[in-house]
Design a protein around this motif. Sequence first.
Motif, PDB file in Angstrom:
ATOM      1  N   LEU A  54       0.827  -1.202   0.000  1.00 56.08           N
ATOM      2  CA  LEU A  54       0.000   0.000   0.000  1.00 56.08           C
ATOM      3  C   LEU A  54       0.865   1.257   0.000  1.00 56.08           C
ATOM      4  O   LEU A  54       0.602   2.211  -0.734  1.00 56.08           O
ATOM      5  CB  LEU A  54      -0.897   0.006   1.240  1.00 56.08           C
ATOM      6  CG  LEU A  54      -2.272  -0.645   1.145  1.00 56.08           C
ATOM      7  CD1 LEU A  54      -2.947  -0.597   2.504  1.00 56.08           C
ATOM      8  CD2 LEU A  54      -3.123   0.039   0.110  1.00 56.08           C
ATOM      9  N   GLU A  58       0.712   4.262  -2.780  1.00 57.61           N
ATOM     10  CA  GLU A  58       0.307   5.608  -2.376  1.00 57.61           C
ATOM     11  C   GLU A  58       1.409   6.627  -2.606  1.00 57.61           C
ATOM     12  O   GLU A  58       1.152   7.789  -2.905  1.00 57.61           O
ATOM     13  CB  GLU A  58      -0.100   5.600  -0.904  1.00 57.61           C
ATOM     14  CG  GLU A  58      -1.320   4.753  -0.617  1.00 57.61           C
ATOM     15  CD  GLU A  58      -1.572   4.626   0.874  1.00 57.61           C
ATOM     16  OE1 GLU A  58      -1.388   5.625   1.580  1.00 57.61           O
ATOM     17  OE2 GLU A  58      -1.942   3.532   1.316  1.00 57.61           O
ATOM     18  N   HIS A  74      -7.215  -5.804  -1.002  1.00 62.64           N
ATOM     19  CA  HIS A  74      -6.532  -5.563   0.270  1.00 62.64           C
ATOM     20  C   HIS A  74      -7.533  -5.424   1.421  1.00 62.64           C
ATOM     21  O   HIS A  74      -7.357  -6.025   2.483  1.00 62.64           O
ATOM     22  CB  HIS A  74      -5.674  -4.307   0.172  1.00 62.64           C
ATOM     23  CG  HIS A  74      -4.888  -4.022   1.414  1.00 62.64           C
ATOM     24  ND1 HIS A  74      -3.683  -4.626   1.691  1.00 62.64           N
ATOM     25  CD2 HIS A  74      -5.152  -3.206   2.464  1.00 62.64           C
ATOM     26  CE1 HIS A  74      -3.239  -4.195   2.857  1.00 62.64           C
ATOM     27  NE2 HIS A  74      -4.099  -3.322   3.342  1.00 62.64           N
ATOM     28  N   ILE A 167      -8.793   4.565  -0.066  1.00 63.24           N
ATOM     29  CA  ILE A 167      -7.665   4.203   0.791  1.00 63.24           C
ATOM     30  C   ILE A 167      -8.097   3.924   2.229  1.00 63.24           C
ATOM     31  O   ILE A 167      -8.900   4.647   2.812  1.00 63.24           O
ATOM     32  CB  ILE A 167      -6.606   5.322   0.777  1.00 63.24           C
ATOM     33  CG1 ILE A 167      -5.961   5.418  -0.595  1.00 63.24           C
ATOM     34  CG2 ILE A 167      -5.558   5.106   1.842  1.00 63.24           C
ATOM     35  CD1 ILE A 167      -4.972   6.538  -0.726  1.00 63.24           C
ATOM     36  N   SER A 169      -5.398   2.842   5.293  1.00 63.86           N
ATOM     37  CA  SER A 169      -3.994   2.487   5.461  1.00 63.86           C
ATOM     38  C   SER A 169      -3.428   3.136   6.712  1.00 63.86           C
ATOM     39  O   SER A 169      -4.137   3.791   7.474  1.00 63.86           O
ATOM     40  CB  SER A 169      -3.195   2.924   4.229  1.00 63.86           C
ATOM     41  OG  SER A 169      -3.214   4.336   4.128  1.00 63.86           O
ATOM     42  N   SER A 171       0.711   4.663   8.338  1.00 61.74           N
ATOM     43  CA  SER A 171       2.163   4.816   8.261  1.00 61.74           C
ATOM     44  C   SER A 171       2.605   5.667   9.439  1.00 61.74           C
ATOM     45  O   SER A 171       1.792   6.328  10.090  1.00 61.74           O
ATOM     46  CB  SER A 171       2.588   5.477   6.950  1.00 61.74           C
ATOM     47  OG  SER A 171       2.287   6.862   6.971  1.00 61.74           O
ATOM     48  N   GLU A 401      -0.902  -2.940   8.912  1.00 62.25           N
ATOM     49  CA  GLU A 401       0.071  -2.306   8.023  1.00 62.25           C
ATOM     50  C   GLU A 401       1.475  -2.320   8.596  1.00 62.25           C
ATOM     51  O   GLU A 401       2.392  -1.712   8.029  1.00 62.25           O
ATOM     52  CB  GLU A 401      -0.358  -0.864   7.713  1.00 62.25           C
ATOM     53  CG  GLU A 401      -1.720  -0.739   7.069  1.00 62.25           C
ATOM     54  CD  GLU A 401      -1.854  -1.554   5.802  1.00 62.25           C
ATOM     55  OE1 GLU A 401      -0.868  -1.635   5.037  1.00 62.25           O
ATOM     56  OE2 GLU A 401      -2.936  -2.142   5.575  1.00 62.25           O
TER      57      GLU A 401
END
Length: 417
Positions: A54, A58, A74, A167, A169, A171, A401
């Motif tokens: 992902l 992105e 996903h 999306i 996700s 991070s 993730e």
Amino acid sequence: MQPSSLARSISPPPTRKQSKSLLKAPESAVEHDTGDINAETNPPVELLDGAPTLAAVEAGQAQIQDHLDYFAKHLGNTARQQPGPRLDIEDFQNLYKRNQHSQGCHFVIHQHDHPISGVHYDLRLQFSESSAISFAVPYGMPGNANSIRPNRMAIETRVHNLWNNLIESASHATGSLLIWDTGEYEVLPRPQKQHRLTDDELSDAEEPTDQRPQNERLATAFQSRHIHLRLHGTRLPPNYTLALRLPSTHTFKPPPRKPSRKRRRLDPGKAAALAKQKAMPVSSDTEDENPANSDPASRSPQADWDAALASEDDDDDETTAALIRATNAYPGATNTINSIHQRHWFLTLDRSSSGFHKARSGPEKGRWVGGWAGEPFFVRGRDVERSVVTGRNADEVMRDEGVERFVGRKMWRAILE
């Protein structure tokens, strides 16, 4: 050659290096951190079963032909069996497919736990085949017709690619992002002041229904600074309608300029005058729409928002950064709706259009009644809210993730009154 601003593991890619003082985690957390969000070099793209991650998609490190197919697979693999409103993957795909054209009216509400600006909710509305206008709403959608804090602040942000609506996700650099609700929107006519009309006047006042596509009506309402928006989602109740209004005092706010490397000391007299000017309240056309009249807690993230949004514009690729500032759109999106960065709108529940009316007698006299069946809903934040597609909460998205030891901004609290 790919610009360096697209070689980052977040979406959309930032155009400024984040301040280490703002993003630095406690020493105990850094020791176990899985990645350095301030690293100058990017780790190699990891592949899962032959497909890019992902983060790679992105960030622009990997190109895919079909965003819908990629994200649907996903999300389908990460779904949880949790109670609550749910949109299955097939309906999720069909919703996006039937709006993949120039007259589409897709919307998404993302719950976003950002390390700097904190928890907020992003309302994104499709206005063309490729692009969506975006508003950041710090405390989420209002769901109580009798709330003592009926207003919300909605901050105009960058124009996004339409596929960003898909999306879900996480991070270290951007925190968690989950789909709180998604569906299609409808733009209602702007309410007019009501007065008694004769039969002849009623006949003359009848106008043909606006037959234009919803996205064209959105563009017209956006330019008029008054939007009455009905959201047909999965989580939101039937006939849920919002009113967004841009006060005349916020007609234009230029994009932030790149700050100077060296700070100059202000003359004491000029500094005092500037501080006095900033302390002056912002005027508004009505008392209810003046942010000075709302609870200060509802405006607490604003300093962080201004800092986060204004710090987007310093990167090795000055051309890309300048283009984003000039167009207020991320690469791949087009700002044909003339969105302006960081304008502050007022957002409130349109109670009449949502089916409520004021009781004239009885124990509920003076209160808004009717409307949705059941109790009002409240947006309760990252620890409670779950994705309408996968059933995951923010922590589960983080774990899926591979994001560990994330340090988020605290002190967010739900509006429950």
